[in-house]
Design a protein around this motif. Structure first.
Motif, PDB file in Angstrom:
ATOM      1  N   GLN A   8       0.910  -1.198  -0.007  1.00  0.00           N
ATOM      2  CA  GLN A   8      -0.015  -0.155  -0.118  1.00  0.00           C
ATOM      3  C   GLN A   8       0.945   1.272   0.068  1.00  0.00           C
ATOM      4  OE1 GLN A   8      -2.383   0.533   3.545  1.00  0.00           O
ATOM      5  NE2 GLN A   8      -3.981   1.562   2.293  1.00  0.00           N
ATOM      6  N   ARG A   9       0.457   2.151  -0.781  1.00  0.00           N
ATOM      7  CA  ARG A   9       1.359   3.518  -1.116  1.00  0.00           C
ATOM      8  C   ARG A   9       1.219   4.096   0.302  1.00  0.00           C
ATOM      9  NH1 ARG A   9      -1.303   4.532  -6.532  1.00  0.00           N
ATOM     10  NH2 ARG A   9      -0.010   3.113  -7.809  1.00  0.00           N
ATOM     11  N   PRO A  10       2.206   4.922   0.881  1.00  0.00           N
ATOM     12  CA  PRO A  10       2.424   5.378   1.920  1.00  0.00           C
ATOM     13  C   PRO A  10       1.386   6.901   2.056  1.00  0.00           C
ATOM     14  CG  PRO A  10       4.596   5.098   1.636  1.00  0.00           C
ATOM     15  CD  PRO A  10       3.684   4.647   0.242  1.00  0.00           C
ATOM     16  N   LEU A  11       1.212   7.432   0.854  1.00  0.00           N
ATOM     17  CA  LEU A  11       0.273   8.579   0.711  1.00  0.00           C
ATOM     18  C   LEU A  11      -1.048   8.182   0.883  1.00  0.00           C
ATOM     19  CD1 LEU A  11       0.213  11.701   0.186  1.00  0.00           C
ATOM     20  CD2 LEU A  11       0.372  11.084  -2.039  1.00  0.00           C
ATOM     21  N   ARG A  16      -6.016   7.960   4.188  1.00  0.00           N
ATOM     22  CA  ARG A  16      -7.271   7.420   5.101  1.00  0.00           C
ATOM     23  C   ARG A  16      -7.099   7.562   6.665  1.00  0.00           C
ATOM     24  NH1 ARG A  16      -6.783   1.748   1.908  1.00  0.00           N
ATOM     25  NH2 ARG A  16      -7.779   2.127   0.012  1.00  0.00           N
ATOM     26  N   LEU A  17      -5.840   7.752   6.994  1.00  0.00           N
ATOM     27  CA  LEU A  17      -5.505   8.190   8.388  1.00  0.00           C
ATOM     28  C   LEU A  17      -6.376   9.639   8.735  1.00  0.00           C
ATOM     29  CD1 LEU A  17      -2.351   6.644   9.429  1.00  0.00           C
ATOM     30  CD2 LEU A  17      -4.595   5.808  10.238  1.00  0.00           C
ATOM     31  N   VAL A  18      -5.907  10.618   7.833  1.00  0.00           N
ATOM     32  CA  VAL A  18      -6.218  12.024   8.039  1.00  0.00           C
ATOM     33  C   VAL A  18      -7.859  12.081   8.000  1.00  0.00           C
ATOM     34  CG1 VAL A  18      -6.331  14.106   7.087  1.00  0.00           C
ATOM     35  CG2 VAL A  18      -4.153  12.985   7.327  1.00  0.00           C
TER      36      VAL A  18
END
Length: 145
Positions: A8-11, A16-18
């Motif tokens: 999964q791409r870090p961005l 998603r976390l934001v």
């Protein structure tokens, strides 16, 4: 031949976390707004406005739910459309500010300088609330304004 899973791409993960953070914060503000609706010394409107702003960034579905809510929706729509605050909300807010100042003075027994500073800040807040327009009688059809 089976390809290894694509990491999964870090961005994307960060986005998603934001988004989840905005949703959690919006839920917290809704909870505080509900408590404020039940307790006379705690505000409701500002927490619901903050919840709608958080949901607008995190979940359009939850934002829509809040804007169409029978209790909170009309207040939110009036605020977004006209920056308006109803008479009852103004009275409750200013009464809460006065009551809060009374509790501060009696409970903390501040010196004259601090008491004056807090009184000036609370008076400025009350003045801002009182200078907001009253909601117009336009219908709530423009929910995204």
């Amino acid at each position: 031949m089976m390809l290894p899973p694509v990491p999964q791409r870090p961005l994307l993960r960060r986005m998603r976390l934001v988004r989840a953070g905005w949703i959690v914060l919006g839920g917290l503000f809704v909870g505080l707004g509900v408590i404020g609706a039940l307790l006379p010394v705690m505000p409701t409107t500002i927490f619901i406005i903050l919840a709608a702003a958080c949901f607008a960034r995190g979940s359009p579905r939850l934002e829509r739910w809040l804007l169409h809510h029978p209790q909170f929706g009309p207040t939110l729509v009036a605020w977004r459309r006209d920056g308006a605050i109803g008479r009852r909300a103004k009275a409750m807010a200013c009464g809460g500010i006065a009551f809060g100042y009374l509790l501060f003075v009696v409970g903390a027994r501040p010196g004259i300088g601090l008491a004056t500073l807090v009184a000036a800040l609370m008076t400025a807040c009350a003045a801002y609330i009182l200078t907001r327009p009253l909601p117009s009688d336009r219908g709530g059809s423009d929910l995204r304004a």
